[in-house]
Design a protein around this motif. Structure first.
Motif, PDB file in Angstrom:
ATOM      1  N   VAL A  60      73.430   3.191  48.819  1.00  0.00           N
ATOM      2  CA  VAL A  60      73.236   2.543  50.115  1.00  0.00           C
ATOM      3  C   VAL A  60      71.857   1.910  50.232  1.00  0.00           C
ATOM      4  O   VAL A  60      71.705   0.797  50.730  1.00  0.00           O
ATOM      5  N   SER A  61      70.825   2.598  49.777  1.00  0.00           N
ATOM      6  CA  SER A  61      69.457   2.098  49.909  1.00  0.00           C
ATOM      7  C   SER A  61      69.079   1.083  48.830  1.00  0.00           C
ATOM      8  O   SER A  61      67.966   0.577  48.815  1.00  0.00           O
ATOM      9  N   ASN A  62      70.007   0.785  47.920  1.00  0.00           N
ATOM     10  CA  ASN A  62      69.797  -0.174  46.835  1.00  0.00           C
ATOM     11  C   ASN A  62      68.571   0.179  45.994  1.00  0.00           C
ATOM     12  O   ASN A  62      67.768  -0.672  45.627  1.00  0.00           O
ATOM     13  N   THR A  63      68.421   1.468  45.713  1.00  0.00           N
ATOM     14  CA  THR A  63      67.303   1.965  44.924  1.00  0.00           C
ATOM     15  C   THR A  63      67.446   1.542  43.471  1.00  0.00           C
ATOM     16  O   THR A  63      68.503   1.697  42.870  1.00  0.00           O
ATOM     17  N   GLN A  64      66.378   0.986  42.917  1.00  0.00           N
ATOM     18  CA  GLN A  64      66.391   0.587  41.513  1.00  0.00           C
ATOM     19  C   GLN A  64      66.172   1.816  40.635  1.00  0.00           C
ATOM     20  O   GLN A  64      65.406   2.708  40.986  1.00  0.00           O
ATOM     21  N   ASN A 102      69.453   8.391  45.280  1.00  0.00           N
ATOM     22  CA  ASN A 102      70.665   7.590  45.305  1.00  0.00           C
ATOM     23  C   ASN A 102      71.597   8.159  46.368  1.00  0.00           C
ATOM     24  O   ASN A 102      72.086   9.272  46.244  1.00  0.00           O
ATOM     25  N   ILE A 103      71.848   7.404  47.450  1.00  0.00           N
ATOM     26  CA  ILE A 103      72.698   7.869  48.551  1.00  0.00           C
ATOM     27  C   ILE A 103      74.010   7.092  48.524  1.00  0.00           C
ATOM     28  O   ILE A 103      74.010   5.870  48.443  1.00  0.00           O
ATOM     29  N   SER A 104      75.118   7.827  48.615  1.00  0.00           N
ATOM     30  CA  SER A 104      76.444   7.216  48.677  1.00  0.00           C
ATOM     31  C   SER A 104      77.168   7.727  49.915  1.00  0.00           C
ATOM     32  O   SER A 104      77.001   8.885  50.300  1.00  0.00           O
ATOM     33  N   MET A 105      77.982   6.859  50.530  1.00  0.00           N
ATOM     34  CA  MET A 105      78.735   7.232  51.727  1.00  0.00           C
ATOM     35  C   MET A 105      80.159   6.733  51.615  1.00  0.00           C
ATOM     36  O   MET A 105      80.421   5.716  50.971  1.00  0.00           O
ATOM     37  N   GLN A 106      81.067   7.470  52.286  1.00  0.00           N
ATOM     38  CA  GLN A 106      82.472   7.070  52.307  1.00  0.00           C
ATOM     39  C   GLN A 106      83.069   7.495  53.642  1.00  0.00           C
ATOM     40  O   GLN A 106      82.795   8.574  54.145  1.00  0.00           O
TER      41      GLN A 106
END
Length: 68
Positions: free
Chosen positions: A32-36, A2-6
């Motif tokens: 970001v990658s919309n990983t389920q 799970n990747i998050s950016m700001q």
């Protein structure tokens, strides 16, 4: 994973009378990658790990903050 950016930018001016002085603009994206999420059979409700994944998927947000 799970990747998050700001990304955030704060406007500063030499003259304190500018209305945009100390104004911050922020844009971000969770998952970001919309990983389920992985399925966990022993989990209650929707069979996922809500501590690590959001069941909504990708989430984009904007924020404007002003300090007086």
């Amino acid at each position: 994973y799970n990747i998050s950016m700001q990304l955030s930018y704060t406007f500063l001016s030499k003259g304190r009378e500018e209305w945009w002085n100390n104004t911050a603009l922020t844009v971000g994206c969770d998952n970001v990658s919309n990983t389920q999420p992985r399925l966990i059979a022993s989990s209650s409700e929707d069979m996922t790990d809500k501590a690590n994944y959001d069941i909504i998927g990708r989430f984009i947000y904007f924020q404007v903050a002003k300090k007086f």
